[in-house]
Design an enzyme around this catalytic site. Structure first.
Site, PDB file in Angstrom:
ATOM      1  CD  GLU A 153      -8.738   1.338   9.481  1.00 10.23           C
ATOM      2  OE1 GLU A 153      -7.910   0.529   9.968  1.00 10.23           O
ATOM      3  OE2 GLU A 153      -8.641   1.792   8.329  1.00 10.23           O
ATOM      4  CD1 TRP A 206      -2.571  -5.921  11.438  1.00 10.06           C
ATOM      5  CD2 TRP A 206      -1.157  -4.927  12.854  1.00 10.06           C
ATOM      6  NE1 TRP A 206      -3.226  -4.835  11.984  1.00 10.06           N
ATOM      7  CE2 TRP A 206      -2.380  -4.202  12.851  1.00 10.06           C
ATOM      8  CE3 TRP A 206      -0.115  -4.491  13.677  1.00 10.06           C
ATOM      9  CZ2 TRP A 206      -2.585  -3.072  13.634  1.00 10.06           C
ATOM     10  CZ3 TRP A 206      -0.324  -3.371  14.454  1.00 10.06           C
ATOM     11  CH2 TRP A 206      -1.541  -2.675  14.431  1.00 10.06           C
ATOM     12  CB  CYS A 212      11.335   9.285  -7.852  1.00 13.96           C
ATOM     13  SG  CYS A 212      10.033  10.561  -7.799  1.00 13.96           S
ATOM     14  NE  ARG A 253      -1.995  -1.068   3.846  1.00 15.56           N
ATOM     15  CZ  ARG A 253      -2.525  -0.842   5.051  1.00 15.56           C
ATOM     16  NH1 ARG A 253      -3.790  -0.484   5.155  1.00 15.56           N
ATOM     17  NH2 ARG A 253      -1.818  -0.958   6.150  1.00 15.56           N
ATOM     18  CD  GLU A 269      -3.891   2.794   8.514  1.00 11.23           C
ATOM     19  OE1 GLU A 269      -4.584   2.463   9.485  1.00 11.23           O
ATOM     20  OE2 GLU A 269      -3.021   2.042   8.003  1.00 11.23           O
TER      21      GLU A 269
END
EC number: 3.2.1.23
Length: 688
Positions: free
Chosen positions: A313, A321, A165, A119, A158
């Protein structure tokens, strides 16, 4: 003081209760949606966050959009009295984009471009990624901005991380040129003469890299600031793309304690703050320390806009996790959820509604388990909470009466950790802040968590633990605060550097020296097995007696007008000041020169609370591990008494008249709280 805000959405003027919902994972099973609607209503859930990672389901092929499933979902919600936070899906992009446009993939600090996956593996600066997100967001807004089921926009998910870059390197140089104006100014601010690192051309400036520059602290600090600003700029780019279709829809983005971003700066572009809380409940016999920690973060996110926030959340059971995935013990789901409400949330929402069948979060807790029905312990816990939330919606929009604040700046946090100072094995900045906060939590004293740029005038008491990075302006603000009658508490390792991470010259604590009435000459880091102590001076103004153990940090200070309240017990500096108080103007400033433990902090702040008269939730002694928090509308106070002690407790109420919030029955004298118990009470407002 404003006592009540309007509901976050007039469509849903009650406490929000719901979850992240991913029907895009179940498009092959249309019967799932029908069953989910039944279960949502059964659980008392009234809002879902949808579309968070749905880009591939919405645009499976570049330029081909498949909104039909979202149409059906939102229409079904509207028919059943369920609402949606509609997400922009930028948190994870489809594989076709990564393949066709490599520039959207992030480049790590090692200068290697990432492969597709995970993500937030995308560049916020990439013109192509910004173009694609704008197209998607515009289409979502045009199609659903006026949909009756949509209560607001959930921007991405999140935010966090950075990209190195070429686009980001150019943007960083542009950001620095705007900030400093010239290379001479940058070189001076970063002290690049150290190790002959002086820059002579803007193209020589690059982001910090593990195989390059990491030791110029001003450079590191500015990179953190740039990443925050660039992330905010991307978030604003997303907001601008959805705003036009319905300017009345509120926007939020869910935050999750990501250290790389200064969340305080997001407050200017968001209508409501939301965050994701995942405590490791039951990792010790009693949960009071963790309860206080989560209270701190609730206070932090409430303080970002000084208004109610959203718990976007949490897990209804466990995560998959964390190092150990513990189940919530009986009562903890209700207690931890209502703790958020007590500290200012107007919602309880979960990750996730229905467990994924595969991939990395298939065992993460959910309202609906793989069994697929309501006959589970967790579903019953959620449904019971839903019933409670539906009966206490009068707290929606109410505020928290606060007269105490803790100063917590992100750039100070970054600088402290980068300082290469007295304890590189761990100076424990967050732990120190949390320990000071817990001393107030244990006594039912509400606390705002503020930044140095915030207005200080609303507070009687400000605590600034380890204010290592202290701007001259911050020093002046705190000096004025004390001079006008405020009480300030500081600790060791304060007033050391300015906003460029350059040491203040002329003596520490720099801009705080006059206010504190001390000069800090040296600071010693102690090994973990080392101990020192604080011996209270006879007849000191706090009325504290005895000796308290200290550890980790000992600062050697000289008084310059401050009164010595206690001295060191050990080492060659035994007998020198370790705790001071300085009367300054109409106020007072205290300084702790050493890291002290919970026993001292509790005793010290008990006296400070008495001296300053800061507001407490109740005028009573709370048992260890029990806390109380108040929300008010100016007419009524809503009092939440919470038991995190790990055992049954009895709490004596003060002499005000209370009723049970859910039943309106009178209650007086004492209340009994079971393990993980919470009492919801109401009384006439004490602070109008």
């Amino acid at each position: 003081m404003t006592h009540k805000f309007n509901p976050i959405s007039n469509k849903l003027p009650v406490l929000m209760h719901g979850a992240d919902y991913n029907p895009d994972q179940w498009l092959h099973s249309p019967e799932v949606l029908k069953e989910d609607i039944r279960l949502m209503k059964l659980a008392g859930c009234n809002v879902m966050a949808i579309g968070i990672f749905a880009w591939a389901a919405l645009e499976p092929v570049e330029g081909t959009f498949t909104f039909e499933w979202m149409d059906r979902l939102l229409d079904t919600f509207a028919e059943n009295g369920i609402y949606a936070w509609l997400a922009t899906p930028s948190g994870a992009r489809p594989a076709w984009m990564s393949e066709r446009y490599p520039e959207v993939r992030r480049v790590g600090a090692n200068r290697v471009r990432n492969l597709h996956g995970l993500r937030h593996n995308h560049c916020y600066t990439s013109p192509l990624y910004r173009e694609k997100t704008a197209i998607m967001n515009n289409k979502l807004a045009e199609r659903y901005g006026q949909h009756p089921a949509v209560v607001g926009w959930h921007i991405s998910n999140e935010f966090g991380g950075d990209c190195h870059c070429d686009y980001c390197q150019d943007a960083f140089r542009t950001w620095l040129q705007k900030k400093y104006g010239s290379l001479d100014a940058l070189n001076a601010a970063w002290w690049t003469s150290f190790w002959a690192h002086t820059y002579t051309d803007w193209n020589q400036v690059e982001s910090p890299a593990p195989h390059g520059e990491t030791m110029v602290h001003g450079h590191n600090l500015d990179w953190h600031r740039f990443v925050t600003d660039q992330t905010i700029d991307f978030c604003k780019h997303e907001i601008d793309a959805v705003r036009g279709a319905n300017p009345n829809l509120p926007v939020t983005t869910n935050m999750h304690l990501i250290e790389s971003l200064d969340y305080r700066k997001f407050a200017d572009i968001l209508d409501v703050i939301s965050w994701d809380a995942y405590p490791t409940w039951h990792d010790t016999k009693e949960d009071s320390k963790l309860g206080a920690t989560i209270a701190f973060y609730h206070d932090l996110f409430r303080s970002l806009k000084q208004k109610p926030f959203l718990l976007m959340e949490c897990t209804p059971s466990l995560t998959n996790w964390q190092p150990i995935s513990k189940l919530k013990q009986p009562g903890m789901h209700r207690l931890s959820s209502l703790q958020a409400i007590a500290h200012g949330s107007d919602s309880v929402q979960y990750f996730q509604w229905r467990k994924s069948r595969g991939s990395s979060e298939k065992f993460h807790g959910a309202v609906v388990d793989h069994a697929g029905h309501e006959h589970t312990r967790v579903f019953k816990d959620v449904a019971e909470l839903g019933q409670t939330l539906s009966t206490i919606s009068e707290v929606v929009g109410t505020t928290t009466p606060v007269e105490t604040a803790i100063l917590f700046d992100w750039d100070n946090r970054w600088a402290v950790k980068d300082a290469q100072g007295p304890r590189n094995m761990g100076i424990h900045y967050e732990e120190t802040v949390l320990a000071h906060h817990q001393a107030f939590w244990e006594q039912g004293v509400a606390v705002d968590v503020i930044g140095s740029e915030d207005d200080l005038s609303a507070y009687k008491l400000i605590v600034a633990p380890m204010l290592y990075l202290c701007r001259e302006e911050t020093g002046r603000k705190l000096e004025t605060f004390v001079a006008q009658g405020g009480t300030l508490v500081t600790t060791y390792w304060s007033g050391i550097v300015n906003e460029h991470d350059l040491c203040h010259l002329g003596g520490f604590p720099g801009p705080l020296r006059k206010t504190l009435g001390i000069w800090a000459e040296e600071i010693e880091g102690l090994y973990d097995y080392d101990r020192n102590g604080l011996s209270m001076s006879p007849d000191n103004q706090l009325g504290l007696t005895g000796t308290f153990e200290s550890h980790e940090i000992c600062e050697m200070i000289h008084t310059e007008g401050a009164e010595v309240l206690g001295v060191y017990t050990d080492s060659f500096y035994a007998g020198q000041p370790a705790l001071t108080a300085n009367h300054f103007g109409q106020g007072k400033a205290y300084h702790m020169a050493t890291r002290l433990k919970a026993d001292f902090l509790q005793a010290f702040y008990t006296k400070i609370i008495e001296q300053t008269g800061v507001v407490r939730a109740m005028n009573t002694d709370l048992p260890q591990g029990v806390t109380a928090q108040v929300r008010t509308d100016g007419s009524s106070d809503y009092v939440f008494i919470m038991n995190f002690s790990g055992q049954a407790e009895r709490v004596s109420l003060d002499d005000r008249s209370y009723t049970h919030l859910e039943t309106n029955e009178a209650v007086r004298g004492e209340i009994d709280l079971p393990v993980n118990g919470i009492a919801l009470l109401k009384r006439a407002a004490s602070h109008g």
